[in-house]
Motif scaffolding. Structure first.
Motif, PDB file in Angstrom:
ATOM      1  N   ILE A 290       0.832  -1.282  -0.206  1.00  0.00           N
ATOM      2  CA  ILE A 290      -0.444   0.436   0.019  1.00  0.00           C
ATOM      3  C   ILE A 290       0.771   1.545  -0.114  1.00  0.00           C
ATOM      4  CG2 ILE A 290      -1.905  -1.599   1.087  1.00  0.00           C
ATOM      5  CD1 ILE A 290      -0.925   0.465   3.562  1.00  0.00           C
ATOM      6  N   GLN A 291       0.045   2.026  -0.236  1.00  0.00           N
ATOM      7  CA  GLN A 291       0.649   3.527  -0.192  1.00  0.00           C
ATOM      8  C   GLN A 291       1.213   4.156   1.322  1.00  0.00           C
ATOM      9  OE1 GLN A 291      -1.422   6.967  -1.635  1.00  0.00           O
ATOM     10  NE2 GLN A 291      -1.985   5.769  -3.774  1.00  0.00           N
ATOM     11  N   GLU A 292       2.609   4.705   1.385  1.00  0.00           N
ATOM     12  CA  GLU A 292       2.952   4.356   2.830  1.00  0.00           C
ATOM     13  C   GLU A 292       1.960   5.937   3.860  1.00  0.00           C
ATOM     14  OE1 GLU A 292       7.318   5.454   5.345  1.00  0.00           O
ATOM     15  OE2 GLU A 292       7.414   5.730   2.976  1.00  0.00           O
ATOM     16  N   SER A 293       1.567   6.602   2.601  1.00  0.00           N
ATOM     17  CA  SER A 293       0.761   8.252   3.462  1.00  0.00           C
ATOM     18  C   SER A 293      -0.738   6.516   4.144  1.00  0.00           C
ATOM     19  CB  SER A 293       0.595   8.681   2.390  1.00  0.00           C
ATOM     20  OG  SER A 293      -0.133   8.453   1.730  1.00  0.00           O
ATOM     21  N   ALA A 294      -0.345   5.422   3.584  1.00  0.00           N
ATOM     22  CA  ALA A 294      -2.333   5.030   4.740  1.00  0.00           C
ATOM     23  C   ALA A 294      -1.645   5.040   6.031  1.00  0.00           C
ATOM     24  CB  ALA A 294      -2.504   3.938   4.142  1.00  0.00           C
ATOM     25  N   ILE A 295      -0.346   4.459   6.329  1.00  0.00           N
ATOM     26  CA  ILE A 295      -0.281   4.051   8.214  1.00  0.00           C
ATOM     27  C   ILE A 295       0.034   5.259   8.914  1.00  0.00           C
ATOM     28  CG2 ILE A 295       1.954   3.434   9.347  1.00  0.00           C
ATOM     29  CD1 ILE A 295       0.722   1.237   7.237  1.00  0.00           C
ATOM     30  N   ALA A 296      -0.635   4.643   9.574  1.00  0.00           N
ATOM     31  CA  ALA A 296      -0.564   5.568  11.148  1.00  0.00           C
ATOM     32  C   ALA A 296      -0.357   5.324  11.930  1.00  0.00           C
ATOM     33  CB  ALA A 296      -2.517   6.050  11.244  1.00  0.00           C
ATOM     34  N   TYR A 297       0.130   5.929  13.152  1.00  0.00           N
ATOM     35  CA  TYR A 297       0.400   5.697  14.738  1.00  0.00           C
ATOM     36  C   TYR A 297      -0.023   5.617  15.398  1.00  0.00           C
ATOM     37  CZ  TYR A 297       3.910   5.175  11.261  1.00  0.00           C
ATOM     38  OH  TYR A 297       5.280   5.442   9.940  1.00  0.00           O
ATOM     39  N   SER A 298       0.243   4.588  16.776  1.00  0.00           N
ATOM     40  CA  SER A 298      -0.402   5.077  17.832  1.00  0.00           C
ATOM     41  C   SER A 298       0.946   3.795  18.966  1.00  0.00           C
ATOM     42  CB  SER A 298      -2.444   3.964  18.061  1.00  0.00           C
ATOM     43  OG  SER A 298      -1.966   2.862  18.171  1.00  0.00           O
ATOM     44  N   PRO A 299       0.027   4.178  20.182  1.00  0.00           N
ATOM     45  CA  PRO A 299       1.195   3.924  20.978  1.00  0.00           C
ATOM     46  C   PRO A 299       0.876   2.404  21.156  1.00  0.00           C
ATOM     47  CG  PRO A 299       0.169   5.295  22.469  1.00  0.00           C
ATOM     48  CD  PRO A 299      -0.809   5.696  20.789  1.00  0.00           C
TER      49      PRO A 299
ATOM     50  N   GLU B  99      -8.437  -4.892  -0.708  1.00  0.00           N
ATOM     51  CA  GLU B  99      -8.590  -3.591  -0.302  1.00  0.00           C
ATOM     52  C   GLU B  99      -8.315  -2.427  -0.203  1.00  0.00           C
ATOM     53  OE1 GLU B  99     -10.255  -6.076   3.973  1.00  0.00           O
ATOM     54  OE2 GLU B  99      -7.968  -6.226   3.867  1.00  0.00           O
ATOM     55  N   GLN B 100      -9.402  -1.553  -0.059  1.00  0.00           N
ATOM     56  CA  GLN B 100      -9.299  -0.255   0.275  1.00  0.00           C
ATOM     57  C   GLN B 100      -9.164   0.536   1.559  1.00  0.00           C
ATOM     58  OE1 GLN B 100     -13.312   1.427  -2.142  1.00  0.00           O
ATOM     59  NE2 GLN B 100     -12.011   1.537  -4.067  1.00  0.00           N
ATOM     60  N   VAL B 101      -8.273   1.234   1.247  1.00  0.00           N
ATOM     61  CA  VAL B 101      -7.305   2.016   2.070  1.00  0.00           C
ATOM     62  C   VAL B 101      -7.251   3.401   2.670  1.00  0.00           C
ATOM     63  CG1 VAL B 101      -6.018  -0.274   3.233  1.00  0.00           C
ATOM     64  CG2 VAL B 101      -4.598   1.637   2.160  1.00  0.00           C
ATOM     65  N   VAL B 102      -7.546   4.391   3.836  1.00  0.00           N
ATOM     66  CA  VAL B 102      -7.675   5.223   3.316  1.00  0.00           C
ATOM     67  C   VAL B 102      -6.313   6.688   3.262  1.00  0.00           C
ATOM     68  CG1 VAL B 102      -8.525   7.735   4.134  1.00  0.00           C
ATOM     69  CG2 VAL B 102      -9.665   6.024   5.089  1.00  0.00           C
ATOM     70  N   THR B 103      -5.891   6.518   2.452  1.00  0.00           N
ATOM     71  CA  THR B 103      -4.749   7.383   1.973  1.00  0.00           C
ATOM     72  C   THR B 103      -4.236   8.951   2.563  1.00  0.00           C
ATOM     73  OG1 THR B 103      -4.786   8.323   0.070  1.00  0.00           O
ATOM     74  CG2 THR B 103      -3.823   6.383   0.332  1.00  0.00           C
ATOM     75  N   ALA B 104      -5.840   9.397   2.920  1.00  0.00           N
ATOM     76  CA  ALA B 104      -6.292  11.262   3.197  1.00  0.00           C
ATOM     77  C   ALA B 104      -7.168  11.486   4.080  1.00  0.00           C
ATOM     78  CB  ALA B 104      -5.490  12.493   2.232  1.00  0.00           C
ATOM     79  N   GLY B 105      -6.351  12.344   5.187  1.00  0.00           N
ATOM     80  CA  GLY B 105      -7.921  12.364   5.631  1.00  0.00           C
ATOM     81  C   GLY B 105      -8.362  11.599   7.113  1.00  0.00           C
TER      82      GLY B 105
ATOM     83  N   ILE C 260     -11.556  12.613  -4.806  1.00  0.00           N
ATOM     84  CA  ILE C 260     -10.575  11.820  -5.384  1.00  0.00           C
ATOM     85  C   ILE C 260      -8.943  12.822  -5.069  1.00  0.00           C
ATOM     86  CG2 ILE C 260      -9.619  12.006  -8.092  1.00  0.00           C
ATOM     87  CD1 ILE C 260     -12.901  12.206  -8.903  1.00  0.00           C
ATOM     88  N   ASP C 261      -8.013  11.401  -4.813  1.00  0.00           N
ATOM     89  CA  ASP C 261      -7.214  12.189  -4.907  1.00  0.00           C
ATOM     90  C   ASP C 261      -5.979  12.630  -6.191  1.00  0.00           C
ATOM     91  OD1 ASP C 261      -4.670  12.943  -3.858  1.00  0.00           O
ATOM     92  OD2 ASP C 261      -4.010  11.148  -2.581  1.00  0.00           O
ATOM     93  N   ARG C 262      -5.836  13.810  -6.518  1.00  0.00           N
ATOM     94  CA  ARG C 262      -5.530  14.512  -7.582  1.00  0.00           C
ATOM     95  C   ARG C 262      -3.659  14.277  -7.412  1.00  0.00           C
ATOM     96  NH1 ARG C 262      -9.850  14.976 -11.400  1.00  0.00           N
ATOM     97  NH2 ARG C 262     -10.815  15.872  -9.772  1.00  0.00           N
TER      98      ARG C 262
END
Length: 378
Positions: free
Chosen positions: A284-293, A340-346, A360-362
């Motif tokens: 997947i695109q690296e921008s889809a990764i979020a971080y938590s403890p 599967e579809q993952v969120v890359t922004a927002g 749409i992500d331009r």
């Protein structure tokens, strides 16, 4: 009369209080309605999790070096009398490149050759005379030693004469000339550089933990800063058998057997050591990764069983295990399925179960539409 006036005033006050209470009750009712109203969907950009071949790589950095490369210099001082090369010229091994003034050394060699010739004649004559006992053995030994001394003197004079010129020690391309005819040169003065660029190599360091992944013959991708995006293929040719005490790194050498013409010794090189054969991984695109403890997670867009929000889509928070990152992509080792579809922004506006609307992500390339994402299998 006063009693009737008092009743009128109290009626007015009571009416005002009732009106205020009704307005307050209506405002509270509106707030409760807003509180329990379904949240509007959050607009997000998504991308598909794809399965593609992925090869692990070990990044490194180094400097290109010629197979053989030296700075040509003289060992003895003297005046330049002849130059037999031009800047940038290809030369052969043994070719004379520079000649210093050497008349004195040549004269000394001629004297030594004459003395050696005389000593040889005396030795041959003595060899005949000692056979008939015309001279003593001691005299013959003196003549033999005299011949050997003159031979050594000739070798010494020839060596001194050879120091008055520079010859190419190997085939290569000579650099820019630093001297001219008539210059007086001190010893160790650099004349020019000589580089054999038929083959190049690059030395680089890897952590001691990664040595077990490196082996002779392993392919390496080489990219130079002067030509970004263009890769040359090299292979591991040597591994230093010792770990540096200061850096805890190991020196490794990769050789480019047939380098491209734009590769020059001294260029800074980015390296990628190819560790194994490519295998299929979910990426997947690296921008889809979020971080938590608790670890890394992504938001997966799923259809909702209810009718919340237009489109009936919600964001499902899911913990994932990640692997290697490269060129804006990241490998998902566990927690996500292909398609599967993952969120890359927002993501910053999302929580688990938040209704979403896909925008749409331009900034991303167009992707072909996929079938509805499959249910995630743990």
């Amino acid at each position: 009369m006063p009693g009737r006036r008092m009743i009128t005033m109290l009626s007015i006050v009571l009416l005002v209080v009732l009106m205020l209470a009704s307005y307050k009750a209506f405002w509270i009712y509106q707030q409760l309605q807003l509180l329990h109203a379904p949240k509007p969907p959050v607009s997000v950009a998504v991308a598909n999790a794809v399965e593609k071949p992925w090869q692990r790589q070990l990044p490194a950095a180094g400097t290109l070096k010629a197979l053989q490369g030296i700075n040509l210099s003289i060992e003895v001082p003297g005046v330049v009398t002849q130059l037999h090369f031009d800047s940038g010229q290809a030369v052969k091994a043994g070719q004379t490149l520079l000649q210093l003034e050497h008349q004195a050394e040549q004269a000394e060699l001629d004297v030594a050759l004459a003395d050696r010739s005389l000593a040889l004649q005396n030795f041959q004559r003595g060899h005949q005379l000692v056979g008939i006992n015309a001279i003593s053995q001691g005299e013959f030994d003196r003549l033999s030693a005299e011949l050997n001394r003159n031979k050594a003197l000739v070798a010494q004079r020839r060596w001194a004469l050879a120091k008055k010129q520079i010859v190419a020690p190997f085939d290569g391309t000579i650099g820019i000339r630093q001297v001219n005819i008539g210059d007086y040169l001190q010893s160790s003065t650099v004349i020019a550089s000589l580089q054999d660029t038929r083959s190049l190599y690059v030395d680089f360091h890897v952590p001691e933990q990664a040595v077990q992944l490196i082996k002779i013959g392993q392919p390496v991708q080489v990219e130079v800063s002067a030509r970004p995006g263009l890769f040359s293929r090299a292979s591991i040719s040597a591994i230093d058998p010792i770990v540096d005490d200061n850096t805890r790194n190991v020196l490794v050498r990769a050789t480019l057997a047939t380098p491209d013409k734009y590769l020059l010794p001294g260029m800074f090189a980015h390296l990628q050591v190819l560790l194994d054969t490519p295998s299929s991984h979910v990426v997947i695109q690296e921008s889809a990764i979020a971080y938590s403890p608790y670890g890394q997670y992504v938001y997966v867009v799923k259809p909702h069983t209810g009718n919340e929000g237009p489109g009936g889509l919600i964001a499902e928070q899911r913990l994932v295990e990640t692997g290697e990152r490269r060129d804006g992509d990241i490998v998902i080792a566990k927690g996500l399925a292909k398609g599967e579809q993952v969120v890359t922004a927002g993501q910053i506006k999302l929580q688990n179960g938040t209704p979403v609307h896909i925008s749409i992500d331009r900034t991303q390339p167009d992707e072909p539409p996929l079938a509805p994402p499959p249910e995630h299998a743990e």
